[in-house]
Design an enzyme around this catalytic site. Structure first.
Site, PDB file in Angstrom:
ATOM      1  N   HIS A 156     -12.420  -6.057   7.793  1.00 31.61           N
ATOM      2  CA  HIS A 156     -13.080  -5.690   6.532  1.00 31.61           C
ATOM      3  C   HIS A 156     -14.247  -4.751   6.796  1.00 31.61           C
ATOM      4  O   HIS A 156     -15.152  -4.658   5.987  1.00 31.61           O
ATOM      5  CB  HIS A 156     -13.573  -6.940   5.776  1.00 31.61           C
ATOM      6  CG  HIS A 156     -12.464  -7.832   5.334  1.00 31.61           C
ATOM      7  ND1 HIS A 156     -11.884  -8.752   6.162  1.00 31.61           N
ATOM      8  CD2 HIS A 156     -11.814  -7.917   4.158  1.00 31.61           C
ATOM      9  CE1 HIS A 156     -10.919  -9.391   5.511  1.00 31.61           C
ATOM     10  NE2 HIS A 156     -10.859  -8.900   4.297  1.00 31.61           N
ATOM     11  N   GLU A 199       0.815  -1.217   0.000  1.00 24.32           N
ATOM     12  CA  GLU A 199       0.000   0.000   0.000  1.00 24.32           C
ATOM     13  C   GLU A 199       0.850   1.270   0.000  1.00 24.32           C
ATOM     14  O   GLU A 199       0.497   2.266  -0.634  1.00 24.32           O
ATOM     15  CB  GLU A 199      -0.964  -0.004   1.192  1.00 24.32           C
ATOM     16  CG  GLU A 199      -2.140  -0.974   1.050  1.00 24.32           C
ATOM     17  CD  GLU A 199      -1.757  -2.441   1.266  1.00 24.32           C
ATOM     18  OE1 GLU A 199      -0.639  -2.708   1.743  1.00 24.32           O
ATOM     19  OE2 GLU A 199      -2.578  -3.328   0.953  1.00 24.32           O
TER      20      GLU A 199
END
Ligand code: TPP
Ligand code: MG
Length: 738
Positions: free
Chosen positions: A538, A468
C-alpha cells in the site's frame, strides 16, 4: 470488395430462389470470390516475403469461411469490429480491399491500418468501424466490451454525442446505433488469457451486445488445444455464463457458420446479451512464415485437416448445387489472380513512410495540453464573514481530496461523456439503500468519488468487478468511441494486472493506427507511502515505469490547487493521462486551498517554483515536496543557504526549461523522489542535466530517494526506507559545501 457478376450456371431468378440458411446463391458466389481472394492474398504475401519484398506474413488460411459468415451477418460502419490477425476474409467481406492489405504488407505510407507502423494483418479500417488491433493475443477483448458499453451509453445519452468546442470533444466524432453489435475474435489458445474471462464476465453481467468469436484451429503455435483448455473444448467451459447465446459450429462451412452468426447477431441486437460463437477451423499454413508445423504435427493430422479446407469445400458446394459450373469458378479465380497481381505491383510502388514522421501522433496533433488554452486563472469565491461562515465557506481552504472531488463533480456536470468506474467508486451499488436513506454511501476507499453516483446516476458512476485489466481495457474501448472514462485504480500497488493494457494498448491507439483511432481517458491512481503501516503493498511508487511509455501523460500533483487544475486539464485534453494522487497528501494540512472554480486549469509540463533560491536547486514532486520544503527552510535558517525548490507536478511532459533556468542560476542540483533510487524518475533528469548543463555545474548532480527495497510495515523501517526531511537536509548541506 467489388463483386462483379460472373456467369452462374443458374439464371438470376433461380439463384434468388435458392436460399441456403438465408444466403442466396449470388451471395455464395460472392463469398467464394472473397474467400478465394483471401487465400490468394496470403499466397501472394508468402511469395513476396520469400522474395524479401515484405517483412512478415501471417495467414488467414483455413479461417475464411467463418470470416465471411461474420461479414455477411454483420454490418460494416454500423457494427464494430475487433478482429484478430486471421480475419483477412472478414475484413475483405466488410469492404477492405486487397490493395489496402498489400499496402500493409509493404509497410506503405498509405497503409490504412497503420501507415507502415504495424505488422501486416493487424487490421484497422476506420471507415468500416474496424478498430486498430495489436499483437498481444487477447488485449482486444476487454476493449470490445468497452466499445459495446459506449454504444449503449450514447444510445441512452444522445446529447453526449454532440460535439463541443474547447476540449477533446471537438476532435472526437461519435456515431452509434441502438441495435449495434460489437464483434471480437480470438484463437483457441488466447482463451487461456485472464482478460478473456474478465471480458466474458463483464459482458454477461451487463448483457452487452458483444459477439465473441473463437476461431479454434486446435493449435496455438505448437501447443494443442487440450493443453490450453481443460477438457479440450472451450464451449463446455464457458457454458455456465448467464445471459449468453451459444453457438458451436464447423467454421469451415460458410453456410452453417452464417446461420450461427445470424442467430448470434439477432440475439445481441434484440438486447438479450452477448453471444459466443465457437468455430472449429483449420490452420493449413503453419502458425506464420516463421513456423514449420511439420515439427510438431504429423502428416496424417495435416491431411485430415486438408479435407476440411473451406476454400475447396465451398467450390465443391457451388458445383454440386449447380450454382456455378467449372467455367464460372475459373472466371472468378482468373479475375482474382489478375487483381491481386495488379494490386501487388501497385503496392510495391507505393510511397513509403518518411523517417521524419516517426513522432507524428504519439500525442494528439489537435489539442496540446501544454498550451496556453489550458492556462486559466483560479476564480476563488469571495470570503464570507463570521467565524462559522468562514470555516464552511467556499473560500475556506480545502484538502486535495475535497478539490479532486469537486473538480470531478464540476466536470461531470459540464461533460456528459464522462463516465466513472473502478473498485468501490460508487456510493452504493445497491442504490435503493441510499435512496431509502438506509446508508450514506461510500464513494471510494478514500472517498474521492463520494456523492457522484448519487448526483449523476448509476450509468455514469458505478463499481467494476475487482479486475484492473478490465478497468483499463474497457475504458480504452469506451474512449475509442468518444466517451471520456475517468476511471480509478484503487492502489498503485495493484495496477500491474492492467499493465498489458497500459503498456501495449492505451498509449498506442493513436500512434499505431497513424491517427485513425485514439483513446483519451484519465486513469486516477492512489499512490505512495509515508502512511505509517502502509507496508509493501500500500506504499508503492513506480512512476518512472509509466513515464517510460510514449503516448501516456503522467501527472503527480503535490497540493490541492495543482490537483484541481491538472485534473481538469487531464479530463479536457485529447491524450490518455495517468493521474497519480498521493494518498498521504489527500488530507494533509500542507497545500490546502479554496476551490479555484469550474474552469481552473494548469497546462501540463509546467513546474511550480515552490520557493525561489540562489544557492542550490532541488527538483522534486509529490509527497517529497513538503519534506524538501521543510529541509530547505532549515538550510536557510541554520546555514543561510538559499534553496530553489521546484515541484515538477507533471512528469511527462516535464518542465525542462524551469530546470535549466534554475541550474544555470544555482549551479548545484539535487533531485529527490519517493520511489526507490536506482532506475527511478530522477535518473533521467540527472542524465539530462549532466548532458546538457554540464558546464553550469559546480558540484555533482545528487539524488535522494527511497532505498532499493520495498517499503516495510514497521514505522522504524518505513522511516529508514523512505526519504525524510533529514535525508534531504543532509544532501542539501553536502551539496552546498561541495
Ligand atoms: C500475450 C501474448 N503472448 C504470446 C504471444 C505470441 N503468440 C502469438 S500468436 C500465439 C498463438 C495464438 O494462438 P491462438 O490464440 O490459438 O490463435 P491462432 O494463431 O492459432 O489462430 C502466440 C503464443 C502474443 N502475441 N501475445
Ligand atoms: Mg489456434
Amino acid at each position: 470488395m467489388a463483386t462483379t457478376k460472373v456467369d452462374p450456371k443458374l439464371s438470376e431468378k433461380e439463384l434468388k430462389k435458392k436460399a441456403y440458411q438465408g444466403l442466396t446463391g449470388q451471395q455464395l458466389i460472392d463469398a467464394y470470390r472473397i474467400m478465394f481472394t483471401s487465400r490468394r492474398l496470403d499466397d501472394r504475401e508468402i511469395l513476396l516475403k520469400r522474395q524479401q519484398k515484405i517483412f512478415f506474413q501471417i495467414s488467414g488460411a483455413g479461417h475464411e469461411a467463418i470470416g465471411i459468415a461474420a461479414a455477411f451477418a454483420l454490418k460494416p460502419a454500423y457494427d464494430w469490429f475487433y478482429p484478430y490477425y486471421r480475419d483477412r476474409a472478414l475484413c475483405l467481406g466488410l469492404g477492405a480491399t486487397p490493395y489496402e492489405m498489400l499496402l500493409g504488407a509493404v509497410g506503405a505510407a498509405d497503409d490504412p491500418s497503420s501507415g507502415g507502423r504495424q505488422m501486416p494483418s493487424h487490421w484497422a479500417f476506420q471507415r468500416l468501424n474496424v478498430v486498430t488491433q495489436s499483437s498481444p493475443t487477447g488485449s482486444q477483448i476487454l476493449q470490445a466490451v468497452g466499445c459495446a458499453e459506449a454504444g449503449r451509453y450514447f444510445f441512452g445519452h444522445p446529447n453526449a454525442a454532440q460535439k463541443a468546442n474547447g476540449d477533446y470533444r471537438q476532435f472526437k466524432d461519435v456515431h452509434f446505433q441502438g441495435d449495434e453489435v460489437t464483434y471480437v475474435s480470438l484463437g483457441d489458445g488466447t482463451t487461456s488469457e485472464g482478460e478473456f474471462w474478465e471480458a466474458l464476465n463483464a459482458a454477461a453481467n451487463r448483457r452487452l451486445p458483444v459477439i465473441f468469436c473463437i476461431e479454434d484451429n486446435e493449435y496455438a503455435i505448437s501447443v494443442p488445444v487440450e493443453v490450453q483448455t481443460a477438457g479440450g473444448n472451450i464451449s463446455r467451459l464457458v457454458s455456465g455464463f448467464p445471459n449468453f447465446h451459444f453457438e458451436e459450429v464447423d467454421g469451415t462451412d460458410p453456410v452453417v457458420s452464417y446461420a450461427a452468426f445470424k442467430r448470434a447477431a439477432d440475439y445481441c441486437r434484440a438486447g438479450h446479451g452477448p453471444a459466443f460463437v465457437h468455430a472449429h477451423v483449420i490452420r493449413p499454413y503453419s502458425h506464420s512464415l516463421s513456423d514449420d508445423e511439420r515439427l510438431y504435427r504429423p502428416e496424417s493430422e495435416r491431411q485430415r485437416d486438408a479435407t476440411r479446407d473451406p476454400v475447396p469445400r465451398l467450390q465443391m458446394f457451388l458445383l454440386r448445387e449447380g450454382i456455378l459450373d467449372e467455367k464460372g469458378i475459373n472466371k472468378i479465380e482468373k479475375e482474382v489472380e489478375e487483381q491481386i497481381q495488379a494490386d501487388a505491383d501497385r503496392a510495391l510502388e507505393a510511397a513509403l513512410p518518411q523517417p521524419e514522421t516517426i513522432y507524428n501522433f504519439v500525442y494528439s496533433p489537435d489539442l496540446d495540453p501544454t498550451s496556453a488554452a489550458f492556462d486559466t486563472h483560479p476564480a476563488f469565491a469571495a470570503p464570507e464573514s463570521g467565524a462559522e461562515g468562514k470555516r464552511n465557506a467556499a473560500s475556506a481552504p480545502k484538502t486535495m481530496a475535497d478539490l479532486i472531488n469537486a473538480t470531478l463533480r464540476d466536470e461531470m456536470r459540464r461533460d456528459e461523456r464522462i463516465v466513472m468506474f473502478g473498485e468501490d467508486v460508487a456510493d452504493c451499488s445497491r442504490e435503493e439503500y441510499v435512496k431509502q436513506k438506509l446508508v450514506k454511501g461510500k464513494g471510494g476507499v478514500f472517498k474521492l468519488t463520494s456523492g457522484l453516483q448519487s448526483e449523476f446516476g448509476s450509468d455514469r458512476v458505478f463499481n467494476s468487478p475487482l479486475a484492473e485489466a478490465a478497468i483499463v481495457g474497457r475504458a480504452t474501448g469506451m474512449a475509442t468511441r468518444g466517451l471520456k472514462p475517468v476511471v480509478e485504480i484503487q492502489f498503485f500497488d495493484y495496477i500491474w494486472p492492467a499493465m498489458m493494457q497500459l503498456r501495449d494498448e492505451l498509449p498506442l491507439m493513436r500512434w499505431r493506427s497513424n491517427n485513425a483511432f485514439s483513446s483519451p481517458l484519465v486513469l486516477r491512481v492512489a499512490i505512495g507511502g509515508y502512511l505509517t503501516g502502509g507496508a509493501i503493498y500500500h506504499s508503492q511508487c513506480g512512476e518512472s515505469i509509466f513515464t517510460h511509455i510514449p503516448g501516456l501523460r503522467v501527472v503527480f500533483p503535490s497540493n490541492a490547487l495543482d490537483a484541481a487544475g491538472l485534473l481538469r486539464t487531464a479530463i479536457r485534453c485529447d491524450d490518455p493521462v495517468l493521474f497519480l494522487e498521493h494518498k498521504r497528501l489527500y488530507r494533509e494540512t500542507f497545500g490546502r486551498a479554496p476551490y479555484p472554480g469550474p474552469d481552473y486549469m494548469i497546462p501540463f509540463g509546467k513546474a511550480k517554483i515552490v520557493q525561489p533560491g540562489t544557492n542550490l536547486t532541488v527538483i522534486t514532486y509529490g509527497a517529497v515536496v513538503p519534506r524538501a520544503l521543510q529541509a530547505a527552510q532549515r538550510m536557510e535558517r541554520e546555514h543561510q543557504v538559499s534553496v530553489e525548490l521546484i515541484d515538477l507536478r507533471c512528469l511527462n511532459p516535464f518542465d525542462w526549461d524551469a530546470i535549466a533556468a534554475s541550474v544555470k542560476k544555482t549551479n548545484r542540483v539535487l533531485i529527490a523522489y519517493e520511489d526507490s533510487l536506482s532506475w527511478g524518475y530522477g535518473a533521467e533528469i540527472a542524465a539530462r542535466i549532466a548532458d546538457q548543463l554540464f558546464h553550469h555545474l559546480d558540484a555533482p548532480v545528487k539524488r535522494v530517494a527511497a532505498t532499493d527495497t520495498f517499503v516495510a510495515y514497521q514505522p522504524i523501517l518505513e522511516d529508514a526506507i523512505l526519504p525524510q526531511a533529514s535525508d534531504l537536509f543532509r544532501a542539501m548541506k553536502e551539496l552546498a559545501e561541495f
